[in-house]
Design a protein around this motif. Structure first.
Motif, PDB file in Angstrom:
ATOM      1  N   GLY A  39       0.620  -1.166  -0.010  1.00  0.00           N
ATOM      2  CA  GLY A  39      -0.064  -0.093  -0.335  1.00  0.00           C
ATOM      3  C   GLY A  39       0.231   1.448  -0.240  1.00  0.00           C
ATOM      4  O   GLY A  39       0.505   1.978  -1.110  1.00  0.00           O
ATOM      5  N   LEU A  81       1.909   1.600  -3.394  1.00  0.00           N
ATOM      6  CA  LEU A  81       1.165   2.784  -4.559  1.00  0.00           C
ATOM      7  C   LEU A  81       0.881   4.020  -3.973  1.00  0.00           C
ATOM      8  O   LEU A  81       0.993   4.716  -5.362  1.00  0.00           O
ATOM      9  CB  LEU A  81      -0.056   1.572  -4.286  1.00  0.00           C
ATOM     10  N   GLY A  94      -3.557   2.425  -2.326  1.00  0.00           N
ATOM     11  CA  GLY A  94      -3.136   2.332  -0.984  1.00  0.00           C
ATOM     12  C   GLY A  94      -3.102   2.735   0.308  1.00  0.00           C
ATOM     13  O   GLY A  94      -3.046   1.919   1.124  1.00  0.00           O
ATOM     14  N   GLY A 105      -3.559   7.895   1.631  1.00  0.00           N
ATOM     15  CA  GLY A 105      -2.676   7.804   0.392  1.00  0.00           C
ATOM     16  C   GLY A 105      -1.516   8.702  -0.208  1.00  0.00           C
ATOM     17  O   GLY A 105      -0.725   8.560  -0.138  1.00  0.00           O
TER      18      GLY A 105
END
Length: 317
Positions: free
Chosen positions: A102, A105, A242, A293
């Motif tokens: 994650g 990403l 992510g 994210g």
């Protein structure tokens, strides 16, 4: 926290659990999984088309086929054996590995946004593309797509495995294989359709019927805009996927502040869209996940180049 990406993957987990009921039911579970593939397509279909941008139309479907084969290789040759081994011997390590994915990403998405704002990566990408032959450019794009797919596939496999971990090893493997095949076919079938819509429009524009011609010309005119929008959505998708993995992982480790905040945001949007609370809840959680994210990936995007530069200087000495 059954919302956003987690809810979509929970659907995949339910499919895997159904498949695990009996090896004889794997085919039936695979058919049912086809209808659920749409959820995963939201992420993969947003990310993948950007990897065929800048290449000739004749190479679009062959490239997608190469990416699809890479996706299957990720799932069946690497992730399936690894998932079964980890589940058998060190099940606690699966969530940390997913969180590392994650972070990757999120880093990739944040780096693209920073590069776009600062104008650095656009020039670098153009220069790098100019130095490559068409074959090298195609290979590099396929490699990038397969790397991104590895993270998404790992999340799918891990969530599915968690639901069938109490089954015999053969049944676990059969369930994961069924999910892998159906999800890959669904995702990349839709991606192939998206990137070839302009060719379909051109074919319609050459028909004799005036209405069909107008529809075809409209499709041809719209596709550059659509593909450009999908490329941007792909960057955002990296952040919300992510971030969603990170939020889910934090919840698994009982760090509940961020997951609780994400759920509050999701509930607020669900109330705001009272006529479609499910959509509101999904959007709210996706937005909160994207913020997580962006923050996590942004920190990495600022730190990683400095670390790499530091090691580069040390290597030079």
């Amino acid at each position: 926290m059954p919302s956003g990406l987690v809810a979509l993957l929970d659907d995949v987990a339910a499919i895997a659990k159904l498949a695990a009921a009996s090896v004889d039911d794997v085919a039936a579970a695979s058919m049912k999984a086809s209808s659920k593939a749409v959820g995963v397509v939201v992420d993969d279909a947003a990310v993948t088309p950007k990897y065929v941008s800048g290449l000739t139309p004749a190479r679009e479907l062959p490239i997608i086929w190469r990416i699809a084969k890479g996706s299957l290789r990720n799932k069946l040759l690497f992730l399936l054996p690894a998932a079964l081994l980890l589940s058998a011997f060190v099940p606690w390590i699966i969530t940390p590995i997913l969180m590392i994915g994650g972070l990757y990403l999120a880093f990739e998405g944040a780096e693209k946004i920073l590069g776009s704002l600062l104008g650095h990566h656009a020039a670098e990408d153009e220069a790098a593309a100019g130095e490559q032959s068409p074959e090298q450019l195609e290979t590099s794009k396929v490699a990038g797509a397969v790397r991104t797919d590895l993270i998404l596939s790992a999340e799918i496999m891990a969530i599915a495995l968690a639901e069938v971990s109490d089954q015999p090893i053969v049944t676990q493997a059969a369930a994961l294989i069924a999910v892998s095949l159906v999800i890959t076919a669904g995702v990349y079938g839709v991606v192939g359709l998206i990137v070839k819509m302009d060719d379909i429009g051109l074919h319609l524009a050459q028909r004799e019927n005036a209405v069909t011609q107008r529809i075809g010309r409209g499709m041809v005119a719209a596709m550059p805009v659509v593909l450009g929008a999908i490329a941007k959505i792909g960057t955002v998708a990296m952040l919300w996927v992510g971030g969603g993995i990170l939020v889910h992982g934090l919840e698994e480790f009982h760090f509940t502040t961020i997951p609780h905040t994400a759920e509050v945001v999701a509930a607020w949007f669900a109330g705001l869209l009272s006529f479609a609370p499910g959509i509101g809840h999904w959007f709210g959680f996706a937005l909160a996940s994207a913020v997580v994210g962006l923050v996590a990936g942004g920190i990495l995007a600022l730190i990683v180049p400095r670390i790499m530069a530091l090691f580069g200087k040390e290597a030079a000495h």
